[in-house]
Design a protein around this motif. Sequence first.
Motif, PDB file in Angstrom:
ATOM      1  N   ASN A 209       0.816  -1.213   0.000  1.00 29.19           N
ATOM      2  CA  ASN A 209       0.000   0.000   0.000  1.00 29.19           C
ATOM      3  C   ASN A 209       0.849   1.261   0.000  1.00 29.19           C
ATOM      4  O   ASN A 209       0.553   2.235  -0.704  1.00 29.19           O
ATOM      5  CB  ASN A 209      -0.933   0.003   1.218  1.00 29.19           C
ATOM      6  CG  ASN A 209      -2.234  -0.717   0.938  1.00 29.19           C
ATOM      7  OD1 ASN A 209      -2.643  -0.843  -0.208  1.00 29.19           O
ATOM      8  ND2 ASN A 209      -2.874  -1.199   1.974  1.00 29.19           N
ATOM      9  N   VAL A 210       1.909   1.245   0.799  1.00 31.78           N
ATOM     10  CA  VAL A 210       2.794   2.413   0.877  1.00 31.78           C
ATOM     11  C   VAL A 210       3.438   2.674  -0.483  1.00 31.78           C
ATOM     12  O   VAL A 210       3.452   3.809  -0.984  1.00 31.78           O
ATOM     13  CB  VAL A 210       3.873   2.202   1.955  1.00 31.78           C
ATOM     14  CG1 VAL A 210       4.948   3.278   1.857  1.00 31.78           C
ATOM     15  CG2 VAL A 210       3.242   2.221   3.347  1.00 31.78           C
ATOM     16  N   LEU A 211       3.975   1.636  -1.106  1.00 29.24           N
ATOM     17  CA  LEU A 211       4.664   1.809  -2.387  1.00 29.24           C
ATOM     18  C   LEU A 211       3.699   2.134  -3.516  1.00 29.24           C
ATOM     19  O   LEU A 211       4.025   2.925  -4.411  1.00 29.24           O
ATOM     20  CB  LEU A 211       5.455   0.543  -2.728  1.00 29.24           C
ATOM     21  CG  LEU A 211       6.705   0.286  -1.871  1.00 29.24           C
ATOM     22  CD1 LEU A 211       7.354  -1.043  -2.244  1.00 29.24           C
ATOM     23  CD2 LEU A 211       7.713   1.415  -2.033  1.00 29.24           C
ATOM     24  N   SER A 212       2.503   1.546  -3.508  1.00 32.45           N
ATOM     25  CA  SER A 212       1.546   1.812  -4.590  1.00 32.45           C
ATOM     26  C   SER A 212       1.035   3.246  -4.554  1.00 32.45           C
ATOM     27  O   SER A 212       0.576   3.774  -5.579  1.00 32.45           O
ATOM     28  CB  SER A 212       0.370   0.842  -4.506  1.00 32.45           C
ATOM     29  OG  SER A 212      -0.336   0.997  -3.292  1.00 32.45           O
ATOM     30  N   PRO A 389      11.086   5.601  -4.406  1.00 32.96           N
ATOM     31  CA  PRO A 389      10.923   6.525  -3.266  1.00 32.96           C
ATOM     32  C   PRO A 389      11.824   6.129  -2.090  1.00 32.96           C
ATOM     33  O   PRO A 389      11.419   5.396  -1.193  1.00 32.96           O
ATOM     34  CB  PRO A 389       9.436   6.373  -2.907  1.00 32.96           C
ATOM     35  CG  PRO A 389       9.094   4.981  -3.326  1.00 32.96           C
ATOM     36  CD  PRO A 389       9.942   4.697  -4.545  1.00 32.96           C
ATOM     37  N   LYS A 390      13.042   6.636  -2.100  1.00 30.40           N
ATOM     38  CA  LYS A 390      14.023   6.237  -1.097  1.00 30.40           C
ATOM     39  C   LYS A 390      13.603   6.605   0.320  1.00 30.40           C
ATOM     40  O   LYS A 390      13.834   5.860   1.275  1.00 30.40           O
ATOM     41  CB  LYS A 390      15.379   6.856  -1.419  1.00 30.40           C
ATOM     42  CG  LYS A 390      15.979   6.348  -2.729  1.00 30.40           C
ATOM     43  CD  LYS A 390      17.323   7.005  -3.008  1.00 30.40           C
ATOM     44  CE  LYS A 390      17.908   6.503  -4.327  1.00 30.40           C
ATOM     45  NZ  LYS A 390      19.195   7.142  -4.653  1.00 30.40           N
ATOM     46  N   GLU A 391      12.946   7.772   0.462  1.00 25.78           N
ATOM     47  CA  GLU A 391      12.538   8.206   1.797  1.00 25.78           C
ATOM     48  C   GLU A 391      11.484   7.259   2.382  1.00 25.78           C
ATOM     49  O   GLU A 391      11.523   6.922   3.558  1.00 25.78           O
ATOM     50  CB  GLU A 391      11.994   9.638   1.739  1.00 25.78           C
ATOM     51  CG  GLU A 391      13.055  10.682   1.446  1.00 25.78           C
ATOM     52  CD  GLU A 391      12.483  12.087   1.480  1.00 25.78           C
ATOM     53  OE1 GLU A 391      11.288  12.229   1.828  1.00 25.78           O
ATOM     54  OE2 GLU A 391      13.217  13.041   1.179  1.00 25.78           O
ATOM     55  N   TYR A 394      13.087   4.080   3.340  1.00 18.40           N
ATOM     56  CA  TYR A 394      13.853   4.280   4.577  1.00 18.40           C
ATOM     57  C   TYR A 394      12.935   4.211   5.796  1.00 18.40           C
ATOM     58  O   TYR A 394      13.277   3.601   6.820  1.00 18.40           O
ATOM     59  CB  TYR A 394      14.579   5.629   4.543  1.00 18.40           C
ATOM     60  CG  TYR A 394      15.348   5.934   5.802  1.00 18.40           C
ATOM     61  CD1 TYR A 394      16.562   5.300   6.067  1.00 18.40           C
ATOM     62  CD2 TYR A 394      14.841   6.833   6.743  1.00 18.40           C
ATOM     63  CE1 TYR A 394      17.272   5.567   7.236  1.00 18.40           C
ATOM     64  CE2 TYR A 394      15.537   7.110   7.913  1.00 18.40           C
ATOM     65  CZ  TYR A 394      16.760   6.457   8.154  1.00 18.40           C
ATOM     66  OH  TYR A 394      17.448   6.720   9.320  1.00 18.40           O
ATOM     67  N   ARG A 395      11.732   4.830   5.684  1.00 24.49           N
ATOM     68  CA  ARG A 395      10.782   4.802   6.801  1.00 24.49           C
ATOM     69  C   ARG A 395      10.223   3.397   7.030  1.00 24.49           C
ATOM     70  O   ARG A 395       9.729   3.095   8.113  1.00 24.49           O
ATOM     71  CB  ARG A 395       9.628   5.779   6.538  1.00 24.49           C
ATOM     72  CG  ARG A 395      10.031   7.245   6.624  1.00 24.49           C
ATOM     73  CD  ARG A 395       8.813   8.121   6.809  1.00 24.49           C
ATOM     74  NE  ARG A 395       7.926   8.084   5.654  1.00 24.49           N
ATOM     75  CZ  ARG A 395       8.003   8.919   4.614  1.00 24.49           C
ATOM     76  NH1 ARG A 395       8.952   9.851   4.604  1.00 24.49           N
ATOM     77  NH2 ARG A 395       7.156   8.822   3.622  1.00 24.49           N
ATOM     78  N   GLN A 396      10.308   2.551   6.012  1.00 23.19           N
ATOM     79  CA  GLN A 396       9.812   1.181   6.122  1.00 23.19           C
ATOM     80  C   GLN A 396      10.926   0.173   6.441  1.00 23.19           C
ATOM     81  O   GLN A 396      10.699  -1.032   6.358  1.00 23.19           O
ATOM     82  CB  GLN A 396       9.132   0.776   4.803  1.00 23.19           C
ATOM     83  CG  GLN A 396       7.782   1.432   4.566  1.00 23.19           C
ATOM     84  CD  GLN A 396       6.712   0.887   5.487  1.00 23.19           C
ATOM     85  OE1 GLN A 396       6.610  -0.312   5.705  1.00 23.19           O
ATOM     86  NE2 GLN A 396       5.906   1.777   6.048  1.00 23.19           N
ATOM     87  N   THR A 397      12.094   0.677   6.806  1.00 25.17           N
ATOM     88  CA  THR A 397      13.242  -0.200   7.035  1.00 25.17           C
ATOM     89  C   THR A 397      12.943  -1.287   8.067  1.00 25.17           C
ATOM     90  O   THR A 397      13.239  -2.469   7.857  1.00 25.17           O
ATOM     91  CB  THR A 397      14.465   0.617   7.494  1.00 25.17           C
ATOM     92  OG1 THR A 397      14.807   1.560   6.477  1.00 25.17           O
ATOM     93  CG2 THR A 397      15.657  -0.304   7.729  1.00 25.17           C
TER      94      THR A 397
END
Length: 461
Positions: A209-212, A389-391, A394-397
């Motif tokens: 969901n985050v990436l889509s 989306p690198k940021e 990063y938040r999903q690390t």
Amino acid sequence: MVEFNLLLIILYIACSIVLLALFKKENKWKALLITSLVFYYILVGYKILFLILLAYIIFRLGFVIQRNLSKIRLGVLCILIPLIIYKTTGTGFHFENYTSKDFQILEVLRWSSLFQIIGLSYFTFNGISYLIDIKRKYIKPEKNFFLVLLYLIYFPTIFSGPLHRAKYLIPQFKNISISDTSISKGMRLILWGLFKNMVIAQRIFILINVLSNSEISGPYYLILGLLFFFYLYCNFSSFIDFFQGISQIFGIQLKDNFRNRVYFSSSRQQFWRGWHITLNEWFRDYFFFILAKYDKKRKYTYLLLLITFILIALWHEFTLTLLIWGICNGLWIILEKKVNLQRLPYPKVRKVTGYIYHLLFSCILALIFISPDLMYLIKTIFINSASVPKEIIYRQTNNIAIIIFAFIIMDYHYSKAGNKRFDEYLQSKSLFNRWFIYIKLTLIILVFSLNAGVDNYYTLF
């Protein structure tokens, strides 16, 4: 996201066990019929009356077909009509519904809403197999309507299967037995299903969901396809494990629906032999073989294979996207059969490259499966400039790290289990090792799970 609350499931198990204790051995199946009706009613409400009526029609048709085999086509058509209405009057794109709607929210004023019932597909397919098996004289019509009703609406199988033949399941209903062994084996499968669902699948779903909703594009967009491919396996197979475990408590062994480590298939043919096994066997036995017997010279085998995959796709949903998905799957299998990958040299290299090749194209098909707009999909992958989306990543690390950690644990145990089901695999372990695995999985669930519910994507179908 569609969830079944664990409290509801615990109540189902507890009520079933209590009722089973009240019946004699030959009548214990009545306890499961009662609890299946009650808990199915909780989920679908008054619509259960429609299913009971449809079950009675199937029950009576069994005797009609036994007397007159030519009535089979009319019988199958009669019980297919509600499913066809359901599939052609759906509430919209499945993945969109899954992420934004509750499965119980229906447009009640639409006449077709009567057929929008959870589990109608599996109910219908089991009904058809029951009638065709009578026609083929594999079984005789069951004289007790309530046993047929239990076969069709058995709570642990009605939502996502596995599909079962009456010849396999009804005799087990007549021999229900709870023992220390059945409880132990059942709890192992339940624990394993909870681990795969609550820790891996639900976390992958969040990442999807985050990436889509991000600006990801170009070749990086294939990451979404890869995530959905693994999500679908962990989600669907965990739900099967979970309800296999519940059935095992009652001494009923449901069929396996997924081969261990099917996600690491080296060809599409190998993949389909281990993916949603009972559905594929159903289409093979009750569609492909029926038509293939008329093709005595085997001129149209590939065409029938293609049509079979198209039907499997349209069973999911009557849309152009799913039609294309089905055609792609069928053509992929046909191409592999013509090329015959097993003839290629260097088996070890062929196996490793096969993993990569299959995962790559599986990513594309997964994106087709969940995409409502194919032109947007083509534009995003092949026309838009590559962007990741690198940021956001990063938040999903932490989430990604937990997914990888849990996935490695799952794959490790599957690699050790080989072809054994998880409960049988644990049975072969020493007492110390079994309890170490129990404690490990329980702690991981308690620490890393996100929701107190079992997420089931395939409820939509």
